[in-house]
Design a protein around this motif. Structure first.
Motif, PDB file in Angstrom:
ATOM      1  N   VAL A  49      40.922  40.166  36.561  1.00  0.00           N
ATOM      2  CA  VAL A  49      41.422  38.921  35.989  1.00  0.00           C
ATOM      3  C   VAL A  49      40.188  38.139  35.562  1.00  0.00           C
ATOM      4  O   VAL A  49      39.185  38.106  36.281  1.00  0.00           O
ATOM      5  CB  VAL A  49      42.281  38.118  36.989  1.00  0.00           C
ATOM      6  CG1 VAL A  49      41.510  37.736  38.244  1.00  0.00           C
ATOM      7  CG2 VAL A  49      42.851  36.868  36.333  1.00  0.00           C
ATOM      8  N   VAL A  50      40.239  37.565  34.367  1.00  0.00           N
ATOM      9  CA  VAL A  50      39.072  36.909  33.768  1.00  0.00           C
ATOM     10  C   VAL A  50      39.411  35.451  33.488  1.00  0.00           C
ATOM     11  O   VAL A  50      40.493  35.146  32.968  1.00  0.00           O
ATOM     12  CB  VAL A  50      38.655  37.614  32.467  1.00  0.00           C
ATOM     13  CG1 VAL A  50      37.514  36.864  31.782  1.00  0.00           C
ATOM     14  CG2 VAL A  50      38.229  39.049  32.758  1.00  0.00           C
ATOM     15  N   SER A  94      34.887  36.838  36.299  1.00  0.00           N
ATOM     16  CA  SER A  94      35.985  37.760  36.569  1.00  0.00           C
ATOM     17  C   SER A  94      36.071  38.085  38.045  1.00  0.00           C
ATOM     18  O   SER A  94      35.098  37.926  38.802  1.00  0.00           O
ATOM     19  CB  SER A  94      35.806  39.053  35.767  1.00  0.00           C
ATOM     20  OG  SER A  94      34.649  39.749  36.190  1.00  0.00           O
ATOM     21  N   VAL A  95      37.256  38.546  38.443  1.00  0.00           N
ATOM     22  CA  VAL A  95      37.487  39.051  39.797  1.00  0.00           C
ATOM     23  C   VAL A  95      38.095  40.436  39.645  1.00  0.00           C
ATOM     24  O   VAL A  95      39.068  40.619  38.907  1.00  0.00           O
ATOM     25  CB  VAL A  95      38.403  38.123  40.606  1.00  0.00           C
ATOM     26  CG1 VAL A  95      38.836  38.778  41.917  1.00  0.00           C
ATOM     27  CG2 VAL A  95      37.690  36.801  40.895  1.00  0.00           C
ATOM     28  N   SER A  96      37.535  41.417  40.326  1.00  0.00           N
ATOM     29  CA  SER A  96      37.878  42.817  40.129  1.00  0.00           C
ATOM     30  C   SER A  96      39.226  43.186  40.737  1.00  0.00           C
ATOM     31  O   SER A  96      39.784  42.458  41.576  1.00  0.00           O
ATOM     32  CB  SER A  96      36.806  43.700  40.754  1.00  0.00           C
ATOM     33  OG  SER A  96      36.821  43.558  42.173  1.00  0.00           O
ATOM     34  N   ALA A 108      43.050  35.328  43.348  1.00  0.00           N
ATOM     35  CA  ALA A 108      41.995  35.932  42.543  1.00  0.00           C
ATOM     36  C   ALA A 108      41.795  35.165  41.242  1.00  0.00           C
ATOM     37  O   ALA A 108      40.655  34.937  40.804  1.00  0.00           O
ATOM     38  CB  ALA A 108      42.322  37.390  42.257  1.00  0.00           C
ATOM     39  N   ALA A 109      42.882  34.774  40.584  1.00  0.00           N
ATOM     40  CA  ALA A 109      42.784  34.016  39.336  1.00  0.00           C
ATOM     41  C   ALA A 109      42.109  32.667  39.570  1.00  0.00           C
ATOM     42  O   ALA A 109      41.253  32.239  38.784  1.00  0.00           O
ATOM     43  CB  ALA A 109      44.168  33.828  38.728  1.00  0.00           C
ATOM     44  N   LEU A 110      42.476  31.999  40.646  1.00  0.00           N
ATOM     45  CA  LEU A 110      41.867  30.702  40.954  1.00  0.00           C
ATOM     46  C   LEU A 110      40.395  30.851  41.302  1.00  0.00           C
ATOM     47  O   LEU A 110      39.576  29.995  40.963  1.00  0.00           O
ATOM     48  CB  LEU A 110      42.629  30.033  42.102  1.00  0.00           C
ATOM     49  CG  LEU A 110      44.085  29.641  41.803  1.00  0.00           C
ATOM     50  CD1 LEU A 110      44.744  29.049  43.045  1.00  0.00           C
ATOM     51  CD2 LEU A 110      44.166  28.657  40.647  1.00  0.00           C
TER      52      LEU A 110
END
Length: 219
Positions: A49-50, A94-96, A108-110
């Motif tokens: 998620v970016v 980003s979070v993988s 993860a998005a936050l």
């Protein structure tokens, strides 16, 4: 750096398009720099998620900014370059997929949003975030705007940077995993993608094992 005068913030507003009203109100209250934040990639079965954060120059707001989903890929790419050139500051983070699986997609998005804001070369006095949730740990106060990418040009700009960046990341990843068609569907649950996962299996580090249908396969 000189403070931006509020009388320089009047820009045309096209009905049904995002405008600078939210930013203008904050700047008139004494806040000099306002960041827009948005993310891309909550729904796919694969990839990160970016999130992006953008501080627009009120005197150089690009024409044509809109929710990235309402723009063609070509127009998004054009605006990407314009935003990067004209913005006072912008950052992407980003979070993988493994980190998404270790928490959940909202967290993860936050977290990606928080990282993007912290990566700005200019610290904003306030952030406008697309959606209902404010990312914890932000270095400034923030306001969540439902459908913010259709209301705020700063959020719209962030949505474009996040979407284009993620699409390019997935296209590049697709070169290493050509059997999955990532450059076409960028990780979303198309029939081709689901069939490829069924035939070749999911890829550790790429696919989100906490998402259906992969989650059911782990039971």
């Amino acid at each position: 750096m000189a403070r931006l005068r509020s009388d320089s913030l009047l820009i045309p507003h096209e009905p049904g398009k995002p405008d600078f009203a939210s930013e203008r109100k904050l700047i008139r209250s004494g806040i000099e720099f306002v960041a827009g934040i948005d993310e891309a990639g909550r729904g796919p079965l694969a990839g990160p998620v970016v999130a992006a954060a953008v501080i627009l120059n009120p005197r150089k707001v690009p024409d044509g900014l809109d929710d990235s989903k309402r723009l063609t890929p070509q127009r998004r790419a054009e605006l990407f370059d314009i935003i990067v050139d004209k913005a006072l500051a912008c950052a992407v983070a980003s979070v993988s997929a493994p980190m998404i699986d270790a928490s959940d997609i909202l967290k993860a998005a936050l977290e990606a949003m928080r990282r993007a804001v912290c990566g700005l070369a200019i610290q904003p006095g306030h952030a406008l975030i697309d959606g209902r949730d404010v990312a914890p740990g932000l270095p400034c106060p923030a306001t969540a705007l439902i459908k913010g990418d259709q209301r705020s040009v700063s959020i719209a700009a962030a949505s474009i940077l996040a979407k284009v960046t993620r699409d390019r990341m997935m296209a590049q990843t697709g070169k290493y995993f050509p059997l999955y068609g990532l450059e076409t569907h960028v990780g979303y649950a198309t029939e081709f993608h689901r069939n490829a996962m069924e035939t070749h299996g999911p890829v550790v580090g790429l696919h989100r094992f906490s998402f259906s249908p992969l989650k059911e396969r782990q039971v």
